[in-house]
Motif scaffolding. Structure first.
Motif, PDB file in Angstrom:
ATOM      1  N   TYR A  49       0.786  -1.065  -0.292  1.00  9.12           N
ATOM      2  CA  TYR A  49       0.102   0.078  -0.026  1.00  9.12           C
ATOM      3  C   TYR A  49       1.038   1.202  -0.012  1.00  9.12           C
ATOM      4  O   TYR A  49       1.970   1.215   0.525  1.00  9.12           O
ATOM      5  CB  TYR A  49      -0.872   0.071   1.211  1.00  9.12           C
ATOM      6  N   HIS A  50       0.485   2.423  -0.455  1.00 12.73           N
ATOM      7  CA  HIS A  50       0.985   3.538  -0.486  1.00 12.73           C
ATOM      8  C   HIS A  50       0.160   4.691  -0.740  1.00 12.73           C
ATOM      9  O   HIS A  50      -0.908   4.349  -1.425  1.00 12.73           O
ATOM     10  CB  HIS A  50       2.476   3.633  -1.436  1.00 12.73           C
ATOM     11  N   GLU A  51       0.614   5.802  -0.545  1.00 15.79           N
ATOM     12  CA  GLU A  51      -0.182   7.020  -0.775  1.00 15.79           C
ATOM     13  C   GLU A  51       0.810   8.181  -0.942  1.00 15.79           C
ATOM     14  O   GLU A  51       1.922   8.185  -0.320  1.00 15.79           O
ATOM     15  CB  GLU A  51      -0.964   7.483   0.385  1.00 15.79           C
ATOM     16  N   GLU A  52       0.589   8.982  -1.996  1.00 14.70           N
ATOM     17  CA  GLU A  52       1.634  10.280  -2.333  1.00 14.70           C
ATOM     18  C   GLU A  52       1.211  11.389  -1.727  1.00 14.70           C
ATOM     19  O   GLU A  52      -0.314  11.841  -1.354  1.00 14.70           O
ATOM     20  CB  GLU A  52       1.311  10.248  -4.017  1.00 14.70           C
ATOM     21  N   PHE A  53       2.113  12.383  -1.246  1.00 12.91           N
ATOM     22  CA  PHE A  53       1.942  13.644  -0.535  1.00 12.91           C
ATOM     23  C   PHE A  53       2.888  14.584  -1.067  1.00 12.91           C
ATOM     24  O   PHE A  53       3.891  14.375  -1.521  1.00 12.91           O
ATOM     25  CB  PHE A  53       2.172  13.337   0.858  1.00 12.91           C
ATOM     26  N   GLU A  54       2.385  15.815  -1.148  1.00 13.49           N
ATOM     27  CA  GLU A  54       3.288  16.859  -1.713  1.00 13.49           C
ATOM     28  C   GLU A  54       4.424  17.046  -0.889  1.00 13.49           C
ATOM     29  O   GLU A  54       5.421  17.627  -1.101  1.00 13.49           O
ATOM     30  CB  GLU A  54       2.319  18.152  -1.604  1.00 13.49           C
ATOM     31  N   THR A  55       4.191  16.888   0.592  1.00 12.54           N
ATOM     32  CA  THR A  55       5.549  17.372   1.586  1.00 12.54           C
ATOM     33  C   THR A  55       5.681  15.923   2.282  1.00 12.54           C
ATOM     34  O   THR A  55       4.880  15.247   2.501  1.00 12.54           O
ATOM     35  CB  THR A  55       5.120  18.505   2.438  1.00 12.54           C
ATOM     36  N   ASN A  56       6.828  15.797   2.932  1.00 10.44           N
ATOM     37  CA  ASN A  56       7.323  14.682   3.823  1.00 10.44           C
ATOM     38  C   ASN A  56       6.799  14.797   5.159  1.00 10.44           C
ATOM     39  O   ASN A  56       6.053  14.016   5.559  1.00 10.44           O
ATOM     40  CB  ASN A  56       8.863  14.965   3.961  1.00 10.44           C
ATOM     41  N   SER A  57       6.590  16.065   5.507  1.00  8.74           N
ATOM     42  CA  SER A  57       5.534  16.289   6.750  1.00  8.74           C
ATOM     43  C   SER A  57       4.323  15.634   6.762  1.00  8.74           C
ATOM     44  O   SER A  57       3.611  15.129   7.716  1.00  8.74           O
ATOM     45  CB  SER A  57       5.667  17.759   7.329  1.00  8.74           C
ATOM     46  N   LEU A  58       3.392  15.904   5.646  1.00  9.54           N
ATOM     47  CA  LEU A  58       1.959  15.209   5.229  1.00  9.54           C
ATOM     48  C   LEU A  58       2.194  13.811   5.432  1.00  9.54           C
ATOM     49  O   LEU A  58       1.473  12.919   5.925  1.00  9.54           O
ATOM     50  CB  LEU A  58       1.760  15.893   4.232  1.00  9.54           C
ATOM     51  N   ALA A  59       3.181  13.275   4.663  1.00 13.66           N
ATOM     52  CA  ALA A  59       3.413  11.663   4.631  1.00 13.66           C
ATOM     53  C   ALA A  59       3.705  11.341   5.928  1.00 13.66           C
ATOM     54  O   ALA A  59       3.163  10.272   6.579  1.00 13.66           O
ATOM     55  CB  ALA A  59       4.573  11.346   3.622  1.00 13.66           C
ATOM     56  N   TYR A  60       4.552  12.071   6.868  1.00 10.90           N
ATOM     57  CA  TYR A  60       4.814  11.618   8.053  1.00 10.90           C
ATOM     58  C   TYR A  60       3.405  11.464   9.016  1.00 10.90           C
ATOM     59  O   TYR A  60       3.484  10.692   9.829  1.00 10.90           O
ATOM     60  CB  TYR A  60       5.861  12.486   8.891  1.00 10.90           C
ATOM     61  N   LYS A  61       2.818  12.626   8.918  1.00  7.65           N
ATOM     62  CA  LYS A  61       1.609  12.730   9.586  1.00  7.65           C
ATOM     63  C   LYS A  61       0.590  11.708   9.310  1.00  7.65           C
ATOM     64  O   LYS A  61      -0.062  10.964  10.291  1.00  7.65           O
ATOM     65  CB  LYS A  61       1.050  13.981   9.229  1.00  7.65           C
TER      66      LYS A  61
END
Length: 84
Positions: A49-61
């Motif tokens: 599974y994976h999701e894409e995010f604009e920023t690393n902080s959003l992915a970490y959140k």
């Protein structure tokens, strides 16, 4: 691009939840390499599974949000629904 991802090891029957700013393939390669850490216990990890995010902080959140679930069933349901 930044990613939130889930790995699965059949040998351990366990999931690993993480995030990265690297490509998913590069991050998986590092998990499969010789290193110290949780994923070093097995060499059969796959990205389930994976999701894409604009920023690393959003992915970490997102990583922290999913880890707080502490529910394997909820995790498996999310993975299963993404594969439909």
């Amino acid at each position: 691009m930044n990613y939130f991802y889930i790995l699965y090891s059949a040998a351990l029957n366990q999931f690993y939840i993480g995030h990265t700013s690297e490509s998913l393939q590069e991050r998986l390669r590092k998990h499969l390499s010789n290193h110290a850490g949780f994923t070093s216990k097995s060499k059969d990890w796959i990205i389930v599974y994976h999701e894409e995010f604009e920023t690393n902080s959003l992915a970490y959140k997102r990583e922290l949000e999913v880890k707080k679930w502490k529910s394997r069933k909820r995790l498996e349901k999310m993975i299963q629904e993404s594969n439909k």
